[in-house]
Design a protein around this motif. Structure first.
Motif, mmCIF file in Angstrom:
data_model
loop_
_atom_site.group_PDB
_atom_site.id
_atom_site.type_symbol
_atom_site.label_atom_id
_atom_site.label_comp_id
_atom_site.label_asym_id
_atom_site.label_seq_id
_atom_site.Cartn_x
_atom_site.Cartn_y
_atom_site.Cartn_z
ATOM 1 N N ARG A 191 0.876 -0.935 -0.005
ATOM 2 C CA ARG A 191 0.064 0.041 -0.061
ATOM 3 C C ARG A 191 1.254 1.352 -0.120
ATOM 4 O O ARG A 191 0.767 2.428 -0.945
ATOM 5 N N GLU A 192 1.483 1.341 1.076
ATOM 6 C CA GLU A 192 2.385 2.896 1.022
ATOM 7 C C GLU A 192 3.736 2.707 0.125
ATOM 8 O O GLU A 192 4.004 3.733 -0.104
ATOM 9 N N GLU A 193 4.506 1.869 -0.445
ATOM 10 C CA GLU A 193 5.551 2.119 -1.759
ATOM 11 C C GLU A 193 5.824 0.902 -2.929
ATOM 12 O O GLU A 193 5.395 1.778 -3.200
ATOM 13 N N LEU A 194 4.674 0.284 -2.898
ATOM 14 C CA LEU A 194 4.772 -0.255 -4.866
ATOM 15 C C LEU A 194 3.271 0.575 -5.118
ATOM 16 O O LEU A 194 3.443 0.790 -5.902
ATOM 17 N N THR A 195 2.095 0.427 -4.349
ATOM 18 C CA THR A 195 0.967 1.392 -5.164
ATOM 19 C C THR A 195 1.675 2.849 -5.265
ATOM 20 O O THR A 195 1.178 3.356 -6.531
ATOM 21 N N PRO A 196 2.124 3.245 -4.626
ATOM 22 C CA PRO A 196 2.222 5.171 -4.963
ATOM 23 C C PRO A 196 3.180 4.827 -6.044
ATOM 24 O O PRO A 196 2.878 6.169 -6.803
ATOM 25 N N LEU A 197 3.946 4.461 -6.137
ATOM 26 C CA LEU A 197 4.691 4.024 -7.094
ATOM 27 C C LEU A 197 4.098 4.850 -8.689
ATOM 28 O O LEU A 197 4.932 4.816 -9.971
ATOM 29 N N LYS A 198 2.593 4.128 -9.027
ATOM 30 C CA LYS A 198 1.745 4.200 -9.650
ATOM 31 C C LYS A 198 2.710 3.678 -11.459
ATOM 32 O O LYS A 198 2.930 4.376 -12.051
ATOM 33 N N PHE A 199 2.986 2.400 -10.998
ATOM 34 C CA PHE A 199 3.805 1.686 -11.826
ATOM 35 C C PHE A 199 3.347 0.087 -12.023
ATOM 36 O O PHE A 199 3.273 -0.497 -10.987
ATOM 37 N N ASN A 200 3.198 0.224 -13.374
ATOM 38 C CA ASN A 200 2.426 -1.741 -13.688
ATOM 39 C C ASN A 200 1.168 -1.969 -12.799
ATOM 40 O O ASN A 200 1.918 -2.264 -11.822
ATOM 41 N N THR A 201 0.578 -1.059 -12.969
ATOM 42 C CA THR A 201 -0.718 -1.688 -12.093
ATOM 43 C C THR A 201 -0.959 -2.848 -11.999
ATOM 44 O O THR A 201 -1.565 -3.415 -10.812
ATOM 45 N N GLU A 202 -0.764 -3.615 -13.527
ATOM 46 C CA GLU A 202 -1.859 -4.602 -13.102
ATOM 47 C C GLU A 202 -1.116 -5.751 -12.948
ATOM 48 O O GLU A 202 -1.870 -6.763 -11.964
ATOM 49 N N ARG A 203 0.391 -5.584 -12.675
ATOM 50 C CA ARG A 203 1.273 -6.545 -11.645
ATOM 51 C C ARG A 203 1.403 -6.164 -10.367
ATOM 52 O O ARG A 203 1.033 -7.049 -9.664
ATOM 53 N N VAL A 204 0.934 -5.117 -10.158
ATOM 54 C CA VAL A 204 0.662 -4.229 -8.077
ATOM 55 C C VAL A 204 -1.014 -5.420 -8.503
ATOM 56 O O VAL A 204 -0.920 -6.182 -6.937
ATOM 57 N N HIS A 205 -2.070 -5.341 -8.467
ATOM 58 C CA HIS A 205 -2.986 -6.103 -8.920
ATOM 59 C C HIS A 205 -2.469 -7.142 -8.506
ATOM 60 O O HIS A 205 -3.223 -8.528 -7.626
ATOM 61 N N THR A 206 -1.990 -8.015 -9.050
ATOM 62 C CA THR A 206 -1.225 -9.894 -9.211
ATOM 63 C C THR A 206 -0.920 -9.809 -8.068
ATOM 64 O O THR A 206 -1.032 -10.954 -7.416
ATOM 65 N N LEU A 207 0.220 -9.470 -7.573
ATOM 66 C CA LEU A 207 0.708 -9.695 -6.660
ATOM 67 C C LEU A 207 -0.055 -9.131 -5.583
ATOM 68 O O LEU A 207 -0.267 -10.339 -3.864
ATOM 69 N N SER A 208 -1.240 -8.305 -4.729
ATOM 70 C CA SER A 208 -2.271 -8.759 -3.981
ATOM 71 C C SER A 208 -2.611 -9.768 -3.546
ATOM 72 O O SER A 208 -3.249 -9.734 -2.878
#
Length: 586
Positions: A168-185
């Motif tokens: 939430r506080e490190e990966l998401t704020p980067l606003k980069f490769n959001t599709e991968r972030v959703h997968t990681l979640s």
């Protein structure tokens, strides 16, 4: 013994560097980094060598030597290779004695923190490396990769709250490769095994961190951090270039990952001509008339030969010895057999005859029984057939204007009126066919939308043609011209192969060898010609037949096995000169 210059020589044992090396100049002068590669005017030029990668030299052993940029790069490559083998002290001694640095100090620190899993410190190191990156976007991508690894390790260790905080506080704020972030979640509540499987990840430890470092290194200039296994990559390129220049090279290539275990780097690569198919291994005379065609099954385990005697013989292939053994004879054809093709699964053979043939016979290879006989009209001329699609659909046609698209049971699916077919090739998509016609053209026909287009045009009749496995290159036997190589995608003539005698007989040529780097053809002068695909002149002329060689076939999985058939009623199997007693000199 005294060293030159009157100074006593210091003996260094087991790769250990003396704790203190006496030199002029301070450590500040020695370690100063210059961004443009030029030494500071305050540097003592006599004592401090400026390196082309932007570093001043560290302490060295013995007299200083001015190194060229190339020499510095070679030393760095040697140091990296020694480190990769685990010879760390030797690598340190080499770097110290040469005055070179293996990596920029910030890069070395960054690597150390990544491999230790200290990702917060590694992020701080990135700020130091930012000014050395060629692309500003690289910093964002590197941060994402670091945080992704950090997150996965936290999840695997069961530290769910910390992992959630990282997400939430490190990966998401980067606003980069959001599709991968959703997968990681979605990995937060998975088991260890499921996490590794779904994430395609090796787990916490050196393996995954080494892979991470390889990705991260790609964003840094080589002057800052060498690409992984760079020496292996360069050696692999050199070996591959030598193999490409070797006209007889016909064996699998080796990559950097192979480690060159099976080759020597002490000699230039040269293949022995005897390793090439140049010697007669067998002469078979089971047909009682001229043999017109031959074709290996897709898996190379069988060969089919068609003859003027109206029979097909199926042969079993011994892939170790490169020899043929009679399996069965398929008889009862109404017409002579001038053309054959296999279905992609190797279960069926489709056969047709010369110009007066109006049938396509479909044989079950395993049982030897006729599956079906496709015929629309006794006035048809079905002289060519091709089947490449997984569903078994095929195309057939002939000189009188018949052109059919059929299923494996012989049912006609589509008809193209008025196309006088000289040769056919059906593409793997199952809906497109390439045909040579009486206007000396290759045209492409799409059975989905019933459209067609010109590909190429020759000045003389195209007697036969074949297409390589990538469906980009076409090999044409052209009346009174010989064998021509075309790029049918770019629609350009690539090469005219020399030496072969081609009149108005139908002679079938082929691609073959490793990566289809060779071309072979029969000839009206009774010989078999072989060319490297990049050379116009033949690299081998195989003698032995006593009449026109009608067709040649290269085994798709045994690169040293070639078969030729002739009007002299014989089948000849060609292989490498391995010194076996059963071989016959050409």
């Amino acid at each position: 013994m005294e060293a030159s210059g009157g100074h006593s020589a210091t003996m260094v044992h087991n790769g250990d560097v003396p704790n203190r090396l006496e030199r002029n100049g301070t450590s500040d002068q020695r370690d100063r980094f210059t961004t443009n590669g030029d030494a500071s005017t305050e540097s003592d030029e006599e004592n401090d060598t400026v390196l082309g990668n932007g570093f001043t030299s560290p302490e060295t052993i013995g007299p200083k030597k001015q190194l060229s940029r190339c020499e510095q790069d070679i030393i760095r490559l040697m140091g990296q290779h020694l480190r990769g083998l685990g010879f760390n002290r030797s690598a340190d001694l080499l770097m110290s004695e040469s005055g070179c640095r293996l990596e920029h100090p910030s890069a070395a620190k960054f690597r150390s923190h990544v491999m230790a899993g200290e990702y917060q410190k590694a992020e701080q190191d990135l700020e130091e490396l930012k000014s050395l990156m060629d692309c500003p976007q690289s910093l964002l991508k590197m941060k994402f990769l670091l945080l992704e690894q950090k997150y996965l390790e936290l999840v695997e260790e069961g530290k769910i709250l910390e992992a959630l905080q990282c997400l939430r506080e490190e990966l998401t704020p980067l606003k980069f490769n959001t599709e991968r972030v959703h997968t990681l979640s979605m990995f937060l509540c998975t088991s260890r095994e499921e996490l590794r499987s779904k994430a395609g990840w090796a787990g916490t430890g050196n393996e995954s961190r080494n892979k991470l470092m390889e990705l991260l290194q790609g964003f840094l200039p080589p002057s800052v951090m060498l690409p992984p296994r760079r020496l292996y990559t360069l050696l692999s390129q050199a070996v591959e270039l030598q193999k490409k220049r070797c006209p007889y090279h016909n064996s699998p290539t080796y990559s950097a990952e192979d480690g060159f275990q099976n080759i020597s780097l002490l000699y230039d690569h040269v293949c022995n001509k005897n390793q090439f198919p140049s010697k007669i291994k067998q002469v078979l005379s089971d047909h009682c008339d001229e043999v017109w065609y031959c074709k290996f099954s897709p898996d190379g385990s069988k060969l089919a030969t068609g003859s003027k005697d109206a029979t097909i013989i199926v042969w079993d292939v011994n892939k170790e010895t490169g020899e043929l053994k009679h399996r069965r004879t398929l008889e009862r054809h109404t017409f002579q057999v001038s053309f054959l093709c296999w279905t992609p699964d190797g279960r069926f053979i489709l056969a047709c005859g010369p110009e007066d043939s109006s049938e396509v016979w479909i044989w079950n290879v395993e049982t030897g029984e006729t599956k079906t006989k496709m015929s629309q009209s006794p006035d048809d001329s079905l002289t060519s057939v091709s089947c490449n699609s997984a569903n078994g659909n095929f195309v057939t046609g002939g000189m009188r204007g018949q052109f059919y698209h059929c299923d494996i049971d012989g049912n006609v699916l589509d008809t193209w009126e008025g196309v006088r077919v000289q040769g056919l090739y059906m593409k793997k998509d199952g809906k497109t066919a390439v045909a040579s016609d009486t206007h000396s053209r290759l045209r492409e026909y799409n059975f989905d939308d019933l459209t067609s287009q010109n590909l190429i045009k020759e000045d003389h009749s195209i007697m036969s043609f074949t297409v390589d496995s990538n469906e980009r290159l076409a090999l044409l036997s052209v009346a009174y011209q010989g064998v021509h190589l075309w790029d049918i995608k770019d629609k350009i003539l690539v090469r005219k192969f020399q030496g072969v005698s081609q009149g108005f007989y139908t002679i079938h040529s082929c691609f073959g060898g490793v990566d289809e780097k060779f071309v072979a053809s029969g000839s009206e002068d009774n010989n078999v010609y072989i060319w490297h695909i990049k050379e116009e002149m033949p690299i081998a002329v195989l003698q032995g037949h006593t009449r026109t060689v009608n067709c040649v076939a290269w085994n798709p999985v045994v690169p040293t096995m070639l078969v030729s058939v002739s009007d002299d009623c014989s089948i000849r199997v060609w292989g490498s000169d391995d010194g076996s007693e059963n071989s016959t000199e050409v």
